[in-house]
Design a protein around this motif. Structure first.
Motif, mmCIF file in Angstrom:
data_model
loop_
_atom_site.group_PDB
_atom_site.id
_atom_site.type_symbol
_atom_site.label_atom_id
_atom_site.label_comp_id
_atom_site.label_asym_id
_atom_site.label_seq_id
_atom_site.Cartn_x
_atom_site.Cartn_y
_atom_site.Cartn_z
ATOM 1 N N ARG A 83 -6.145 -5.950 -3.324
ATOM 2 C CA ARG A 83 -5.615 -5.131 -4.418
ATOM 3 C C ARG A 83 -6.641 -4.080 -4.812
ATOM 4 N NH1 ARG A 83 -3.135 -9.317 -8.755
ATOM 5 N NH2 ARG A 83 -4.728 -10.604 -7.839
ATOM 6 N N GLY A 84 -6.163 -2.867 -5.019
ATOM 7 C CA GLY A 84 -7.038 -1.776 -5.442
ATOM 8 C C GLY A 84 -7.665 -0.987 -4.306
ATOM 9 N N VAL A 85 -7.568 -1.489 -3.072
ATOM 10 C CA VAL A 85 -8.098 -0.747 -1.920
ATOM 11 C C VAL A 85 -7.303 0.550 -1.784
ATOM 12 C CG1 VAL A 85 -8.312 -0.777 0.613
ATOM 13 C CG2 VAL A 85 -8.921 -2.806 -0.718
ATOM 14 N N SER A 86 -7.972 1.635 -1.469
ATOM 15 C CA SER A 86 -7.304 2.934 -1.400
ATOM 16 C C SER A 86 -6.352 3.029 -0.209
ATOM 17 C CB SER A 86 -8.329 4.064 -1.345
ATOM 18 O OG SER A 86 -9.106 3.960 -0.177
ATOM 19 N N PHE A 87 -5.375 3.923 -0.354
ATOM 20 C CA PHE A 87 -4.394 4.156 0.705
ATOM 21 C C PHE A 87 -5.067 4.888 1.859
ATOM 22 C CE2 PHE A 87 -1.039 6.447 2.907
ATOM 23 C CZ PHE A 87 -0.117 5.433 3.090
ATOM 24 N N ASP A 88 -4.728 4.499 3.071
ATOM 25 C CA ASP A 88 -5.319 5.054 4.290
ATOM 26 C C ASP A 88 -4.549 6.294 4.733
ATOM 27 O OD1 ASP A 88 -6.482 5.561 6.732
ATOM 28 O OD2 ASP A 88 -6.083 3.577 7.576
ATOM 29 N N VAL A 89 -4.936 7.460 4.234
ATOM 30 C CA VAL A 89 -4.254 8.705 4.603
ATOM 31 C C VAL A 89 -4.549 9.101 6.040
ATOM 32 C CG1 VAL A 89 -4.080 9.592 2.254
ATOM 33 C CG2 VAL A 89 -6.098 10.135 3.631
ATOM 34 N N GLY A 90 -5.584 8.523 6.649
ATOM 35 C CA GLY A 90 -5.906 8.800 8.049
ATOM 36 C C GLY A 90 -5.200 7.864 9.009
ATOM 37 N N ARG A 124 -2.674 10.224 -2.559
ATOM 38 C CA ARG A 124 -3.525 9.227 -3.214
ATOM 39 C C ARG A 124 -2.696 8.008 -3.586
ATOM 40 N NH1 ARG A 124 -5.480 13.762 -6.683
ATOM 41 N NH2 ARG A 124 -7.092 14.730 -5.424
ATOM 42 N N GLY A 125 -3.305 6.869 -3.370
ATOM 43 C CA GLY A 125 -2.631 5.629 -3.721
ATOM 44 C C GLY A 125 -3.541 4.453 -3.456
ATOM 45 N N ARG A 183 -11.375 -0.272 5.249
ATOM 46 C CA ARG A 183 -11.824 0.181 3.928
ATOM 47 C C ARG A 183 -10.695 0.869 3.166
ATOM 48 N NH1 ARG A 183 -16.890 3.520 5.697
ATOM 49 N NH2 ARG A 183 -15.359 3.981 7.307
ATOM 50 N N SER A 184 -9.681 1.315 3.868
ATOM 51 C CA SER A 184 -8.459 1.841 3.264
ATOM 52 C C SER A 184 -7.308 1.352 4.132
ATOM 53 C CB SER A 184 -8.500 3.370 3.178
ATOM 54 O OG SER A 184 -8.683 3.942 4.457
ATOM 55 N N LEU A 185 -6.111 1.219 3.528
ATOM 56 C CA LEU A 185 -4.996 0.564 4.218
ATOM 57 C C LEU A 185 -3.686 1.296 3.989
ATOM 58 C CD1 LEU A 185 -5.837 -3.064 3.021
ATOM 59 C CD2 LEU A 185 -6.289 -2.146 5.294
ATOM 60 N N TYR A 186 -2.855 1.378 5.018
ATOM 61 C CA TYR A 186 -1.467 1.802 4.842
ATOM 62 C C TYR A 186 -0.599 0.545 4.880
ATOM 63 C CZ TYR A 186 -1.500 1.997 10.052
ATOM 64 O OH TYR A 186 -1.638 1.735 11.391
ATOM 65 N N CYS A 187 0.700 0.658 4.622
ATOM 66 C CA CYS A 187 1.529 -0.522 4.342
ATOM 67 C C CYS A 187 1.508 -1.569 5.460
ATOM 68 C CB CYS A 187 2.955 -0.125 3.969
ATOM 69 S SG CYS A 187 3.948 0.618 5.275
ATOM 70 N N ALA A 192 0.871 -1.177 0.000
ATOM 71 C CA ALA A 192 0.000 0.000 0.000
ATOM 72 C C ALA A 192 0.905 1.223 0.000
ATOM 73 C CB ALA A 192 -0.897 0.000 1.226
ATOM 74 N N GLU A 193 0.753 2.037 -1.021
ATOM 75 C CA GLU A 193 1.645 3.187 -1.177
ATOM 76 C C GLU A 193 0.867 4.354 -1.750
ATOM 77 O OE1 GLU A 193 6.130 3.677 -2.761
ATOM 78 O OE2 GLU A 193 4.738 2.767 -4.199
#
Length: 189
Positions: A98-105, A55-56, A112-116, A47-48
């Motif tokens: 795959r395709g899940v949005s990057f977790d900026v929070g 955005r990622g 629902r969104s993920l960081y690395c 996740a990047e």
């Protein structure tokens, strides 16, 4: 390298130093991905986000892209202390994201969104293989997986020179280490 190994890098991006320094103990790497066997070869799922837009997504890249000197100062591979069957399940779970949005929070409680590190965490949790990991200030730092109870280091690059931890052979430079890692991926199965 094997399916389900973790691959860490110290990045060269704008936020890399911040993420590296956020780790409370090791303070060495800023990003982590999961090695996944796809179409007969190993790839990196991670996740990047873009340094400037935030955005990622969770996406697949080659090992060469993940460790390229333009994005990585150094890198290492660690093997989770799990049976291969469990590591395969972790990979299956991770690939489904795959395709899940990057977790900026950076919210570890919202998948629902993920960081690395969150990608690795939720994939382990879904496989019922979650080792005891320590959060730091409500986030899961990169070094959470670099603990002897969780994983074992099997390869490390150091720019110049690099050392293969399995053989203790010195490798002359970063590019040679990258090529050696690529060759290892092909011949270790």
């Amino acid at each position: 390298f094997e399916n389900g190994d973790l691959i860490f890098r110290e990045g060269c991006g704008t936020w890399s130093d911040l993420f590296r320094d956020f780790s409370p103990n090791v303070k060495e790497f800023s990003h982590v991905g999961l090695l996944c066997e796809i179409d007969g070869g190993l790839r990196v799922l991670h996740a990047e986000a873009n340094d400037w837009t935030g955005r990622g997504t969770v996406r697949v890249t080659t090992i060469e892209e993940f460790t390229d000197i333009s994005v990585a100062r150094k890198w290492a591979v660690w093997r989770l202390k799990l049976p291969m069957e469990d590591r395969n399940l972790v990979v299956k779970n991770a690939l489904s994201r795959r395709g899940v949005s990057f977790d900026v929070g950076f919210n570890l409680n919202d998948e629902r969104s993920l960081y690395c590190t969150e990608l690795i965490y939720v994939s382990l949790k879904q496989a019922n293989c979650l080792p005891p990991l320590k959060c730091y200030k409500g986030l899961l730092p990169v070094d959470a997986f670099q603990h002897e109870d969780v994983a074992e280091e099997i390869f490390r690059s150091k720019g110049k020179p690099t050392v293969n931890r399995e053989t203790n052979n010195s490798v002359l430079d970063f590019e040679e280490a990258r090529l050696k890692a690529k060759a290892d991926c092909k011949y270790r199965r």
